[in-house]
Design an enzyme around this catalytic site. Structure first.
Site, short mmCIF file in Angstrom:
data_model
loop_
_atom_site.label_atom_id
_atom_site.label_comp_id
_atom_site.label_asym_id
_atom_site.label_seq_id
_atom_site.Cartn_x
_atom_site.Cartn_y
_atom_site.Cartn_z
N SER A 101 0.77 -1.24 0.00
CA SER A 101 0.00 0.00 0.00
C SER A 101 0.80 1.29 0.00
CB SER A 101 -0.97 0.02 1.18
OG SER A 101 -0.29 -0.14 2.40
N ASP B 250 -2.97 7.30 10.56
CA ASP B 250 -3.34 5.92 10.86
C ASP B 250 -2.18 5.09 11.38
OD1 ASP B 250 -1.83 5.70 8.58
OD2 ASP B 250 -3.39 4.72 7.38
N HIS C 245 0.24 4.43 7.03
CA HIS C 245 0.49 4.92 5.67
C HIS C 245 1.09 6.33 5.68
CE1 HIS C 245 -2.86 1.96 4.97
NE2 HIS C 245 -1.90 1.50 4.17
#
Length: 269
Positions: free
Chosen positions: A44, A237, A240
């Protein structure tokens, strides 16, 4: 009337640009050496989860991306389409930093990262049930399509969040990474293509040991380098990179890539 003509010209320029790039193979019979292709793989934080902003949609005539339908289009964020959360990653800022000033080179980004994937899924035939993709096989299909039009100049890898929790497997991780790079180089007939690996964010203690292990990459994999993520923050978060951090990471990738490309040039002489 003049305003309408100007607007129509502006709208058609991206179409002309795309047609020009896609016609390279058919016109010359071989890939364009001035069209530099980079493969973006991992999970990601390579795909990008930064918040899309006004800068994200600025089109740059010399930076293209291979879209979901495997067509080159002007690059904008999100580059990736692995999940609906795809946002700003390091790709475009990397490409901006890699562009020479003389205007002779175009950059082609091949986004192929898949969020949430362990390195065990980056082998032929492996299937990710969450995204319904075959990470390695899909990446190879995409890069092979891109290489009909340009030349491979480098590979960017950012992955490890999914593997950092079971750190006892770290020796296996390094051998898996070595195997992955060797497999890609062999399949693409590119034994000397530079590879840059990114560290995980320093904001999570669990990533510390993983990043320490990554320092072994240049010794274990020829023509490779590791880019530091020190000082780069998360989007809130604790996982990320933020938009600004992702763009800064892309610039750091470019610094290392340029160093490796110079090394390749010296070896070729």
């Amino acid at each position: 009337m003049k305003l309408i003509i100007r607007l129509l010209v502006g709208m058609t320029l991206p179409i002309i640009l795309i047609h020009t790039v896609m016609a390279q193979e058919s016109v010359t019979g071989k890939p364009d050496p001035a069209f530099h292709i980079y493969l973006l793989i991992g999970q990601s934080n390579m795909a990008g989860r930064g918040v899309v902003d006004s800068i994200s949609k600025v089109q740059r005539p010399r930076i293209l991306m291979l879209d979901k339908s495997r067509q080159f289009v002007p690059a904008t964020d999100p580059l990736h389409f692995d999940k609906k959360e795809a946002g700003v990653g390091p790709g475009i800022s990397f490409a901006e930093s890699m562009l020479p000033a003389d205007g002779a080179v175009k950059i082609g980004l091949v986004p192929a990262a898949v969020g949430g994937t362990s390195i065990t899924l980056w082998v032929p035939g492996a299937y990710d049930s969450i995204t319904k993709t075959h990470p390695y096989d899909d990446a190879m299909a995409r890069i092979k399509e891109a290489l009909k039009y340009g030349v491979l100049k480098g590979i960017l890898w950012h992955q490890g969040e999914s593997n950092s929790g079971s750190f006892s497997a770290s020796p296996t991780y390094m051998s898996q990474l070595e195997g992955l790079i060797e497999r890609i180089r062999t399949e693409l007939h590119a034994p000397h293509v530079p590879v840059v690996v990114g560290e995980l964010g320093y904001y999570r203690p669990a990533f510390t040991n993983f990043n320490a292990m990554l320092k072994e990459v240049p010794e274990s994999i020829a023509l490779s380098a590791v880019v530091s993520a020190e000082g780069l923050g998360h989007k809130g978060d604790n996982l990320h990179f933020s938009t600004d951090a992702a763009r800064e990471l892309g610039k750091r990738y470019a610094v290392k890539m340029k160093e490796l490309q110079q090394m390749v040039l010296r070896l070729s002489k």
